[in-house]
Structures are given as structure tokens and as C-alpha cells.
Design an enzyme around this catalytic site. Structure first.
Site, mmCIF file in Angstrom:
data_model
loop_
_atom_site.group_PDB
_atom_site.id
_atom_site.type_symbol
_atom_site.label_atom_id
_atom_site.label_comp_id
_atom_site.label_asym_id
_atom_site.label_seq_id
_atom_site.Cartn_x
_atom_site.Cartn_y
_atom_site.Cartn_z
ATOM 1 N N GLY A 29 31.943 41.185 51.163
ATOM 2 C CA GLY A 29 31.154 41.377 49.933
ATOM 3 C C GLY A 29 29.956 40.445 49.925
ATOM 4 N N ASP A 121 36.955 35.088 52.764
ATOM 5 C CA ASP A 121 38.231 34.955 53.452
ATOM 6 C C ASP A 121 38.344 35.844 54.706
ATOM 7 O OD1 ASP A 121 40.935 33.977 53.405
ATOM 8 O OD2 ASP A 121 41.530 36.015 52.854
ATOM 9 N N THR A 143 30.915 33.930 49.124
ATOM 10 C CA THR A 143 31.670 34.904 48.322
ATOM 11 C C THR A 143 31.607 34.486 46.849
ATOM 12 O OG1 THR A 143 33.900 35.708 47.762
ATOM 13 C CG2 THR A 143 33.817 33.628 48.913
ATOM 14 N N ASP A 145 34.033 34.905 44.929
ATOM 15 C CA ASP A 145 35.421 34.729 44.477
ATOM 16 C C ASP A 145 35.894 33.276 44.312
ATOM 17 O OD1 ASP A 145 35.570 37.479 44.489
ATOM 18 O OD2 ASP A 145 36.546 37.598 46.442
ATOM 19 N N ASP A 147 37.565 31.590 46.399
ATOM 20 C CA ASP A 147 38.989 31.634 46.754
ATOM 21 C C ASP A 147 39.307 30.978 48.096
ATOM 22 O OD1 ASP A 147 37.655 33.520 48.266
ATOM 23 O OD2 ASP A 147 39.142 35.104 48.019
ATOM 24 N N ARG A 189 39.237 39.063 43.378
ATOM 25 C CA ARG A 189 40.405 39.410 44.220
ATOM 26 C C ARG A 189 41.654 38.716 43.681
ATOM 27 N NH1 ARG A 189 40.779 39.061 50.117
ATOM 28 N NH2 ARG A 189 40.258 36.886 49.793
HETATM 29 O O1 F6P Z 1 35.173 39.499 47.634
HETATM 30 C C1 F6P Z 1 34.174 39.854 46.746
HETATM 31 C C2 F6P Z 1 34.572 41.041 45.937
HETATM 32 O O2 F6P Z 1 33.513 41.353 45.053
HETATM 33 C C3 F6P Z 1 35.885 40.902 45.173
HETATM 34 O O3 F6P Z 1 35.737 40.150 43.997
HETATM 35 C C4 F6P Z 1 36.246 42.348 44.952
HETATM 36 O O4 F6P Z 1 37.644 42.484 44.780
HETATM 37 C C5 F6P Z 1 35.801 43.006 46.211
HETATM 38 O O5 F6P Z 1 34.787 42.167 46.762
HETATM 39 C C6 F6P Z 1 35.247 44.387 46.062
HETATM 40 O O6 F6P Z 1 34.983 44.882 47.341
HETATM 41 P P1 F6P Z 1 34.145 46.176 47.720
HETATM 42 O O7 F6P Z 1 32.692 45.789 47.757
HETATM 43 O O8 F6P Z 1 34.615 46.538 49.090
HETATM 44 O O9 F6P Z 1 34.421 47.205 46.681
#
Ligand code: F6P
Length: 341
Positions: A29, A121, A143, A145, A147, A189
Site C-alpha cells: 500500500g 510488513d 505504511t 498502518d 504496525d 490492518r
Molecule cells: O497496509 C496499508 C493498507 O491501507 C491497510 O490499512 C489496508 O488494510 C490495506 O492496505 C488495503 O489494501 P489494498 O490497497 O490492497 O486494498
């Protein structure tokens, strides 16, 4: 030291550096501040006499050989923009051993001595797998997050929290006018940091996070008691990974309180926008540290994770970083409950 000596020292350092060519990519992301990190790595590396190749679309682009040489002007006017100038992707191919082997061989073909990978991650775990094929990888924590266990903050988290705060302010205006409860779902997440920091700074009446059980009765009782005291609206923040679904929480609050409840899922809004000063600085400082690690003879040419520990930018072994568990600050949830009593 005279200017001439300093220049000689810099030239010697350039010729001594084992690293002559690096690749840089963003993966997973996107997060606000990634461009500041790319800019910093690129310009610091060029300053140290290292050639820089931008790899587009993360590990997928690496496997497909999508390389472009970056000069110092390639990264001009990017720092204020959200997203990533290198594009990003989540690569299924790279998750396989064959994909990782192919990535390592492409890097070798391009003569890349080390890779800088910016992401969360999944990116770090991918980098660790790649490092097993004798590729030195330096990871930067990109990120929203927050995390990652080894760093206090990740690049993008601060901007995301500010975006949520802006939304809370606007939602409160309409929520109070209509005397409603609004449940706002935020990203993260399996990590509740965006929810907790935004709830704390935005004065939310309740918060639900993945790290703790959800006390729906407490939330409902508070809404009812507040109503008796004349406070007729409230904002509850729920993290996307919380142990209760947002729709179920909304239905339960409606059922118990007999009040109007709305839900807002902030979703990708949180990933966009111009990065805050904190994220630009974190990206810039981590980028500079990555190049320091690649050029400082005190560091073996290996794989490292760059981050912030107790306010200091640091480099630790990538293996250690991917295995560090994140401490959740449960006391902040306690504080939210005290402040919103
Ligand atoms: O890791 C960043 C994030 O935005 C999370 O908060 C979320 O769960 C995920 O990516 C969404 O991912 P995608 O862009 O694949 O929908």
C-alpha cells in the site's frame, strides 16, 4: 580541516564504497511520505557517487525488469505529493521462491549492488526472503498502518491520522446537528494505532481495536447516559481489524440505544494527500540513513531495516526487524475512556 582535505576525503570515500549502483522500489500500500524517502535516497546516493535505478511497480516490476535511471532532477517537485512516484503493487509472483530467484538474477544482470525497498510488513518480509539470495536489501518503513515492531513510527502514519482527524471534525458537525451517533471505520490492518491516535486527538467517545476485546455494552451505556445528560451525539472510531464488524456494531448500538446511528468507512482517503511535515522528515531522514549504511565501512554490506527508536533514526538487522513484535499501548485506550466519561 581545509576544504581541499574535505574534498579529498569525500572523493576517497566515494571510491572506497563497495556499492556503486543501487535499485529503489516501493511496494504494498502506498503511503504519504514515500516520495520524500525516494528523493532523499536518490540525492544522498548520487552525492556519494552511487548510480540509482528506480524500479517501477514494486517487486512485480523488479521481476519484469522495469528499471529507469534516476538523476537528482528525476525526484524534483515530488516531496509534497502523496502516493509514490515509482508506482506500487502487491506481487503474487514474488511470493514464490521462483519469483525471488528471478528478482535476484535480474538485479545481478543490471549490476545492482543493493536494493532499497520502501513499504510495510509484506515488503519487509519479501526483502528478507530476497536477502537469502545474497542480495543486500535496506528497508524503509512506508505504511500508514504503524504496525512494524522495530520502529516507533512509520512513514505515512502521521498524515493518515491527520486525515482521520479532519474527517472526525466534519462528521461531528453533522452528527451533532442531527443528534446521531456515527461510527467511523479506519484502516490499519491488524493494528489499532490509527484508530487510537485519531480517537485520542479527535475526542472520540469510544474506540474499537484489533488488539483488545470490544465492550459493546460500555459503548451503548455511554451513549444512553450521555443522552440523559443532554449530550445527544457521539463519534465512535473502529479499526478495520477490530473483533466486531462495523455493520454489526452499528446494528447493536441501534438495537440497544434506539437512536439513529450512521457509519462512515474512510477507506483509501487515508492513504492519499500531501504528506505532513513529520512524514516528510521521517522519509527524508530514513532515506539519508539508508545511504549512510550503504557507504559507511563500519556497516557490513548486508540487509538492514531503517526506522526510529526513541526519537533516533537507527539501522538494525533486517532479520531482527521482521521478528520484532509491536507493543500495543493499551493505556491509551484507557485514557480515551477516562477522557470521554
Ligand atoms: O497496509 C496499508 C493498507 O491501507 C491497510 O490499512 C489496508 O488494510 C490495506 O492496505 C488495503 O489494501 P489494498 O490497497 O490492497 O486494498
Amino acid at each position: 580541516m581545509k576544504t581541499k582535505d574535505l574534498m579529498t576525503e569525500a572523493a576517497e570515500a566515494k571510491s572506497l564504497s563497495k556499492v556503486k549502483k543501487i535499485g529503489i522500489l516501493t511496494s504494498g500500500g502506498d503511503s504519504p511520505g514515500m516520495n520524500a524517502a525516494i528523493r532523499s535516497v536518490t540525492r544522498c546516493a548520487i552525492n556519494a557517487g552511487i548510480q540509482v535505478y528506480g524500479i517501477q511497480r514494486g517487486y512485480q516490476g523488479l521481476i519484469e525488469g522495469e528499471f529507469i535511471e534516476l538523476d537528482r532532477y528525476s525526484v524534483s517537485d515530488t516531496m509534497q505529493r502523496g502516493g509514490t512516484m515509482l508506482k506500487t503493487a502487491r506481487s503474487e509472483d514474488f511470493k514464490t521462491e521462483a519469483g525471488q530467484e528471478r528478482a535476484a538474477s535480474i538485479l545481478q544482470t543490471f549490476g545492482i549492488d543493493a536494493l532499497v525497498a520502501i513499504g510495510g510488513d509484506g515488503t519487509m518480509r519479501g526483502a528478507f526472503d530476497l536477502s537469502k539470495f545474497n542480495v543486500p536489501v535496506i528497508c524503509l518503513p512506508g505504511t500508514i498502518d504503524n504496525d512494524l515492531g522495530y520502529t516507533d513510527y512509520t512513514i505515512g502514519f502521521d498524515t493518515a491520522v491527520n486525515t482521520v482527524l479532519e474527517a472526525i471534525g466534519k462528521i461531528r458537525d453533522t452528527s451533532s446537528s442531527h443528534e446521531r451517533t456515527t461510527v467511523i471505520e479506519v484502516m490499519g490492518r491488524k493494528c489499532g494505532d490509527i484508530a487510537v491516535y485519531a480517537a485520542l486527538a479527535g475526542g472520540a467517545e469510544g474506540v474499537c481495536v484489533p488488539e483488545m476485546p470490544v465492550d459493546v455494552n460500555r459503548i451503548c451505556n455511554k451513549i444512553i447516559t450521555d443522552g440523559h445528560k443532554g449530550r445527544t451525539h457521539s463519534v465512535i472510531i473502529i479499526a478495520e481489524g477490530a473483533p466486531i464488524k462495523t455493520t454489526d456494531l452499528v446494528d447493536e448500538i441501534k438495537r440497544v440505544t434506539h437512536k439513529e446511528v450512521r457509519q462512515v468507512v474512510l477507506s483509501y482517503l487515508q492513504r492519499g494527500g500531501s504528506p505532513s511535515s513529520a512524514d516528510r522528515l521521517l522519509g527524508t531522514l530514513c532515506g539519508a540513513k539508508a545511504v549512510e549504511v550503504l557507504t559507511d565501512p563500519n556497516f557490513d554490506l548486508g540487509s538492514y531495516a531503517i526506522g526510529e527508536q526513541n526519537g533516533k533514526i537507527c539501522a538494525i538487522s533486517l532479520e531482527e526487524a521482521v521478528n520484532m513484535k509491536r507493543d500495543f499501548k493499551e493505556e491509551l485506550v484507557g485514557l480515551i475512556n477516562v477522557l470521554s466519561k
